[in-house]
Design a protein around this motif. Structure first.
Motif, PDB file in Angstrom:
ATOM      1  N   ALA A 165       0.814  -1.208   0.000  1.00 56.42           N
ATOM      2  CA  ALA A 165       0.000   0.000   0.000  1.00 56.42           C
ATOM      3  C   ALA A 165       0.845   1.253   0.000  1.00 56.42           C
ATOM      4  N   GLU A 166       2.050   1.199   0.595  1.00 57.63           N
ATOM      5  CA  GLU A 166       2.872   2.382   0.726  1.00 57.63           C
ATOM      6  C   GLU A 166       3.764   2.633  -0.474  1.00 57.63           C
ATOM      7  N   LEU A 167       3.808   1.697  -1.423  1.00 59.98           N
ATOM      8  CA  LEU A 167       4.611   1.945  -2.610  1.00 59.98           C
ATOM      9  C   LEU A 167       4.058   3.145  -3.353  1.00 59.98           C
ATOM     10  N   GLY A 168       4.940   4.011  -3.810  1.00 59.72           N
ATOM     11  CA  GLY A 168       4.482   5.252  -4.403  1.00 59.72           C
ATOM     12  C   GLY A 168       3.671   5.076  -5.658  1.00 59.72           C
ATOM     13  N   SER A 169       3.967   4.081  -6.484  1.00 58.08           N
ATOM     14  CA  SER A 169       3.230   3.915  -7.727  1.00 58.08           C
ATOM     15  C   SER A 169       3.135   2.454  -8.062  1.00 58.08           C
ATOM     16  N   GLU A 170       1.901   1.966  -8.262  1.00 61.16           N
ATOM     17  CA  GLU A 170       1.685   0.601  -8.730  1.00 61.16           C
ATOM     18  C   GLU A 170       0.729   0.662  -9.908  1.00 61.16           C
TER      19      GLU A 170
ATOM     20  N   ALA B  99      -2.274  14.615 -24.677  1.00 53.58           N
ATOM     21  CA  ALA B  99      -0.842  14.688 -24.966  1.00 53.58           C
ATOM     22  C   ALA B  99      -0.067  13.823 -23.985  1.00 53.58           C
ATOM     23  N   GLY B 100       0.994  13.181 -24.448  1.00 56.07           N
ATOM     24  CA  GLY B 100       1.872  12.425 -23.562  1.00 56.07           C
ATOM     25  C   GLY B 100       1.293  11.092 -23.134  1.00 56.07           C
ATOM     26  N   ASN B 101       1.708  10.625 -21.966  1.00 50.02           N
ATOM     27  CA  ASN B 101       1.290   9.334 -21.426  1.00 50.02           C
ATOM     28  C   ASN B 101      -0.112   9.463 -20.852  1.00 50.02           C
ATOM     29  N   ILE B 102      -1.085   8.763 -21.423  1.00 52.58           N
ATOM     30  CA  ILE B 102      -2.478   8.908 -21.009  1.00 52.58           C
ATOM     31  C   ILE B 102      -2.953   7.700 -20.206  1.00 52.58           C
ATOM     32  N   ASP B 103      -2.033   6.992 -19.575  1.00 49.92           N
ATOM     33  CA  ASP B 103      -2.439   5.918 -18.670  1.00 49.92           C
ATOM     34  C   ASP B 103      -3.143   6.540 -17.462  1.00 49.92           C
ATOM     35  N   ASP B 104      -4.283   5.965 -17.078  1.00 48.76           N
ATOM     36  CA  ASP B 104      -5.088   6.553 -16.001  1.00 48.76           C
ATOM     37  C   ASP B 104      -5.059   5.718 -14.728  1.00 48.76           C
ATOM     38  N   HIS B 105      -4.060   4.848 -14.567  1.00 44.39           N
ATOM     39  CA  HIS B 105      -3.930   4.044 -13.340  1.00 44.39           C
ATOM     40  C   HIS B 105      -2.529   4.267 -12.770  1.00 44.39           C
ATOM     41  N   PHE B 106      -2.431   5.147 -11.801  1.00 42.63           N
ATOM     42  CA  PHE B 106      -1.129   5.465 -11.221  1.00 42.63           C
ATOM     43  C   PHE B 106      -1.328   6.148  -9.882  1.00 42.63           C
ATOM     44  N   ARG B 107      -0.284   6.155  -9.104  1.00 46.25           N
ATOM     45  CA  ARG B 107      -0.205   6.905  -7.853  1.00 46.25           C
ATOM     46  C   ARG B 107       1.269   6.972  -7.466  1.00 46.25           C
ATOM     47  N   ILE B 108       1.664   8.085  -6.874  1.00 46.46           N
ATOM     48  CA  ILE B 108       3.063   8.261  -6.503  1.00 46.46           C
ATOM     49  C   ILE B 108       3.138   9.200  -5.311  1.00 46.46           C
ATOM     50  N   GLY B 109       3.995   8.854  -4.363  1.00 46.29           N
ATOM     51  CA  GLY B 109       4.229   9.693  -3.201  1.00 46.29           C
ATOM     52  C   GLY B 109       5.473  10.550  -3.394  1.00 46.29           C
TER      53      GLY B 109
ATOM     54  N   ARG C 119      12.068  13.395  -2.929  1.00 46.84           N
ATOM     55  CA  ARG C 119      12.096  11.954  -3.062  1.00 46.84           C
ATOM     56  C   ARG C 119      10.831  11.492  -3.755  1.00 46.84           C
ATOM     57  N   LEU C 120      10.967  10.954  -4.961  1.00 44.50           N
ATOM     58  CA  LEU C 120       9.852  10.374  -5.684  1.00 44.50           C
ATOM     59  C   LEU C 120       9.695   8.913  -5.295  1.00 44.50           C
ATOM     60  N   TYR C 121       8.509   8.383  -5.440  1.00 44.32           N
ATOM     61  CA  TYR C 121       8.170   7.014  -5.039  1.00 44.32           C
ATOM     62  C   TYR C 121       8.369   6.807  -3.540  1.00 44.32           C
ATOM     63  N   ALA C 122       8.124   7.837  -2.758  1.00 43.19           N
ATOM     64  CA  ALA C 122       8.195   7.676  -1.307  1.00 43.19           C
ATOM     65  C   ALA C 122       6.969   6.894  -0.841  1.00 43.19           C
ATOM     66  N   PRO C 123       7.110   6.047   0.194  1.00 44.42           N
ATOM     67  CA  PRO C 123       5.922   5.396   0.753  1.00 44.42           C
ATOM     68  C   PRO C 123       4.908   6.436   1.190  1.00 44.42           C
ATOM     69  N   PHE C 124       3.652   6.101   1.096  1.00 44.20           N
ATOM     70  CA  PHE C 124       2.613   7.085   1.383  1.00 44.20           C
ATOM     71  C   PHE C 124       2.764   7.695   2.773  1.00 44.20           C
ATOM     72  N   TYR C 125       3.111   6.877   3.757  1.00 45.28           N
ATOM     73  CA  TYR C 125       3.191   7.379   5.126  1.00 45.28           C
ATOM     74  C   TYR C 125       4.474   8.154   5.383  1.00 45.28           C
ATOM     75  N   SER C 126       5.349   8.260   4.361  1.00 42.71           N
ATOM     76  CA  SER C 126       6.536   9.106   4.443  1.00 42.71           C
ATOM     77  C   SER C 126       6.499  10.223   3.412  1.00 42.71           C
TER      78      SER C 126
ATOM     79  N   ALA D 218      -2.099  11.233  -7.769  1.00 38.60           N
ATOM     80  CA  ALA D 218      -2.737   9.980  -8.168  1.00 38.60           C
ATOM     81  C   ALA D 218      -3.923  10.257  -9.065  1.00 38.60           C
ATOM     82  N   SER D 219      -4.367   9.218  -9.754  1.00 38.44           N
ATOM     83  CA  SER D 219      -5.607   9.258 -10.520  1.00 38.44           C
ATOM     84  C   SER D 219      -6.726   8.665  -9.665  1.00 38.44           C
ATOM     85  N   PRO D 220      -7.988   8.943 -10.001  1.00 38.00           N
ATOM     86  CA  PRO D 220      -9.073   8.327  -9.228  1.00 38.00           C
ATOM     87  C   PRO D 220      -9.014   6.809  -9.214  1.00 38.00           C
ATOM     88  N   LEU D 221      -8.642   6.201 -10.342  1.00 37.11           N
ATOM     89  CA  LEU D 221      -8.517   4.742 -10.381  1.00 37.11           C
ATOM     90  C   LEU D 221      -7.367   4.267  -9.518  1.00 37.11           C
ATOM     91  N   GLY D 222      -6.245   5.005  -9.529  1.00 37.59           N
ATOM     92  CA  GLY D 222      -5.119   4.637  -8.684  1.00 37.59           C
ATOM     93  C   GLY D 222      -5.465   4.688  -7.215  1.00 37.59           C
TER      94      GLY D 222
END
Length: 775
Positions: free
Chosen positions: A106-111, A436-446, A455-462, A468-472
């Motif tokens: 759950a804490e991974l910045g992007s899945e 324009a660009g990357n139109i993937d709608d499933h993402f999230r990043i801390g 720091r990109l891809y930080a765990p959510f609690y850090s 994020a997108s609504p789907l992410g």
């Protein structure tokens, strides 16, 4: 609330790093099980102690003192923290392992989903929810590999459980930890003291401190919960007509600033020098000298944002002011994060220097969890641009670049390859700007920001900021009853930014509603928080009354309005831009054809769907069954209405073709060809297909709008598709539109406010003949 005793800190410290079974034993018996004690192999010397005669008395006295000691309020709050009932029913050993795996996942910045997306961005909603289970095993392994290649992190993957253990990065954890860092000291001695006193005076006038340090009373909270809001109308030079609504605040405080500069925003120190450079691209040579760093639109938007009021701006345009607005809210969000973190780091230094044994209640500067800002955007390209703006705002000059960890991995996953897009596609300019660009709608990043580093891809609690997108967000939050779900990181969100809200109507609006139901709730676990540093507003579960919501959209829609009216509780009030369109999109129809607007009489909003369907099959469809009324396109905005019509057409054995957002490319080509050649009399077309593809449908002679389009410019686009194929055909062109009194906003965007007022007052059908743009 009472002060937190030393025993509570000791218990919290002792519970860190324990498994669930050990925590349960510690909670039940007040101590760890001796089996888990760390026993040294070295023999200790035996010591003999003689007990005094009054040892029993002393023991009894101490026991009595413990019994009468009142229970701290923080322990009562801890008692409300519970784990999910599903995990408690399993075996304890399996329970501990699964819990750790869930937290790390759950804490991974992007899945984000790596499922293939068509060139124009169509992705089926029916596959959105289970996408998390499909991509976990493969995609997270690829993410871990990218992390290991970029930063040398220690990542391990367990494919048997379909999950990946969170990578260990001790260097970055220590650098970005708020608990272990202190405010940097640039100078010492008297200069530092003088600077601190000046900054403290400026900080007291800071809107951030005024907003977050405001202590609401229970009467005020009860008033906001029970009483309705009072509204007032205000007109500003650039934004136009504003509606200010609040329960506590008065509208007299909301006035545009005639002179507006960077100092009025009380920006954090590095932002004062970087903002003029970053925003220079939007400034015109005619910009007034009084505000050289802001455009007129940014000046008024930031005036409302800086007052920490909720804002709804429904005139965002991807072609004109989209990037201008993005820079404005990125500045406001980053300024909020930097000030909040600076306050924590400054208090860390004060607590370090204070005398031992003293306990102060003056250092309440945190929430129950660290994330402060949540940005909801539709595509990965939007997240990429936001991160680039944040980096630009933090870099003072070329010599002092900030350290951005995992930047290479982020660019690879959120960037796009220009060669992937077909070069020969001709689409409208607004389509090219949105997709324009990357139109993937499933993402999230801390994103964690601290001490001139990001720091990109930080765990959510850090993390400080979650993009994020609504789907992410939906795949992380999960649904009730699911084993793998987590929404504790949303408990202390202080700023919610929803950009391009209109696009979520084309994706899945239920994801947005699901997110709003889970924001600012009390967390189920403590997540290692120091309750002595938590603000009272979080302990009282009043975070939603302090949260600022910024909502940007390209249109006014009842569903978007409901989010702003029913899910925004900011005690400072809400500001919505409510400009009415004077000229509708019907003026941009270049072909000459009659427009017939047929009114539907519905008793209530809930009955409109059934009333429209019955009106269509009883009154409208019989007029188009004759062979002379061939080449009839039926434009259907709602997918559910489309399915209902498709089933009815099949039942009645009508000669028709149908195209929706889920139709494969071969089916689209056949349906378009059959319709053009006249082999199919009717063609059912969904609005979401037109939004994602923008194909030109040839051969239209009769046009039926089953409902007014969500985007007003779609009306003129569809009408302009009508082309004459031979002589004499022009006279047979027709356009029929179904509407009800509940479609007032959409109707005004199509025909203009003056005609809308006349059409809503009259219960007769309205015939309009448009001759072109000058009508």
């Amino acid at each position: 609330m009472g002060k937190r005793g030393g025993g509570g800190r000791a218990a919290a410290a002792a519970a860190v790093g324990l498994s669930k079974r050990q925590k349960k034993h510690l909670k039940d018996f007040g101590e760890e099980h001796p089996f888990h004690d760390k026993v040294s192999g070295r023999l200790e010397a035996t010591q003999i102690c003689e007990l005094s005669d009054n040892s029993d008395k002393s023991s009894a006295e101490s026991d009595s003192e413990i019994e009468v000691e009142p229970v701290p309020v923080y322990h009562k709050l801890l008692a409300t923290l519970k784990t999910s009932p599903e995990s408690e029913s399993e075996d304890e050993e399996e329970e501990s392992d699964s819990e750790e795996a869930d937290e790390s996942e759950a804490e991974l910045g992007s899945e984000g989903s790596q499922e293939p997306v068509e060139a124009d961005g169509v992705e089926a909603d029916k596959d959105e929810v289970p996408a998390q289970e499909e991509v976990t095993a493969e995609d997270t392994a690829e993410e871990a590999l990218g992390q290991e290649q970029d930063d040398g992190a220690d990542a391990s993957c367990d494919l048997s459980h379909g999950a990946i253990e969170e990578f260990t990065d001790v260097k970055h954890e220590s650098e970005f930890s708020l608990e272990t860092n202190f405010m940097e000291e640039e100078s010492g001695g008297c200069d530092a003291d003088k600077k601190e006193s000046n900054s403290s005076r400026a900080f007291s006038q800071d809107p951030f401190k005024q907003h977050m340090d405001k202590e609401l009373e229970e009467k005020e909270v009860e008033k906001m919960s029970t009483l309705s809001k009072t509204s007032s109308q205000i007109k500003w030079p650039r934004l136009g007509q504003l509606t200010f609504s609040s329960t506590l605040e008065k509208n007299t405080t909301l006035k545009p600033d005639k002179e507006f500069d960077v100092k009025q925003l009380h920006l954090h120190k590095p932002l004062e020098s970087t903002w003029p450079k970053v925003n220079k691209q939007f400034l015109s040579p005619t910009t007034k000298p009084s505000d050289p760093s802001f455009t007129p639109l940014q000046r008024e938007l930031l005036s409302i944002m800086n007052a920490y009021k909720d804002l709804f701006y429904p005139e965002r345009n991807a072609l004109t002011n989209g990037e201008e607005i993005r820079h404005a809210y990125c500045l406001h969000a980053l300024n909020h994060v930097l000030k909040a973190n600076a306050q924590v780091l400054s208090n860390n230094a004060k607590k370090r220097d204070q005398k031992p044994g003293t306990d102060s209640d003056d250092y309440r500067d945190q929430g129950l969890t660290r994330p402060k800002v949540l940005m909801i955007v539709p595509f990965r390209e939007c997240a990429l641009r936001i991160v680039h703006v944040l980096i630009s705002l933090l870099e003072v000059n070329d010599k002092r670049k900030i350290d951005v960890s995992n930047k290479k991995r982020f660019k690879g996953e959120f960037g796009s390859d220009p060669e992937e897009r077909p070069p020969n596609l001709k689409r409208p300019e607004d389509y090219e700007a949105v997709f324009a660009g990357n139109i993937d709608d499933h993402f999230r990043i801390g994103v964690a920001i601290l001490q001139k580093s990001m720091r990109l891809y930080a765990p959510f609690y850090s993390s400080d900021i979650i993009i994020a997108s609504p789907l992410g967000m939906r795949t992380v939050i999960g649904a009730e009853g699911e084993k793998k779900r987590d929404f504790d990181f949303l408990s202390s969100i202080e700023m919610l930014i929803i950009d391009q809200a209109d696009i979520y109507l084309m994706q899945n609006w239920e994801h947005v509603l699901h997110l709003m139901k889970h924001i600012n709730l009390l967390p189920l676990e403590s997540h290692g928080v120091d309750f002595s540093r938590v603000r009272m507003l979080s302990l009282n579960n009043w975070s939603k009354y302090y949260r600022q919501t910024l909502l940007f959209s390209a249109l006014q829609d009842p569903q978007i309005n409901s989010i702003f009216n029913k899910h925004c509780f900011n005690y400072t009030g809400q500001v919505a831009v409510r400009n009415v369109p004077l000229i509708g999109s019907i003026s941009r129809v270049v072909v000459q054809l009659p427009h017939v607007f047929r009114r539907i009489e519905a008793e209530s909003l809930t009955s409109v769907i059934d009333t429209r369907f019955q009106f269509f099959i009883d009154k409208v469809l019989p007029e188009y069954r004759d062979a002379i009324m061939s080449h009839t396109l039926i434009y259907v905005p709602s997918y559910f209405d489309y399915v209902r019509l498709r089933n009815y057409f099949k039942k009645e054995d009508l000669n028709f073709a149908h195209i929706c957002e889920y139709t494969k490319k071969g089916g689209i080509c056949r349906a378009r060809r059959f319709f053009l050649e006249g082999e199919k009399q009717f063609l059912l077309l969904t609005e979401r297909f037109h939004f994602y593809k923008r194909y030109t449908i040839k051969g239209i002679r009769n046009l039926i709008f089953y409902e007014l389009p969500t985007y007003s410019h779609f009306y003129s686009e569809i009408c302009n598709m009508m082309k004459a194929t031979d002589s004499g055909v022009d006279a047979t062109w027709t356009c029929t539109v179904l509407y009800s009194k509940y479609d007032a906003q959409k109707l005004a965007a199509v025909v203009g406010i003056d005609r809308t007022a006349q059409m809503l007052q009259s219960k007769k059908n309205v015939h309009l003949f448009v001759t072109g743009e000058n009508d």
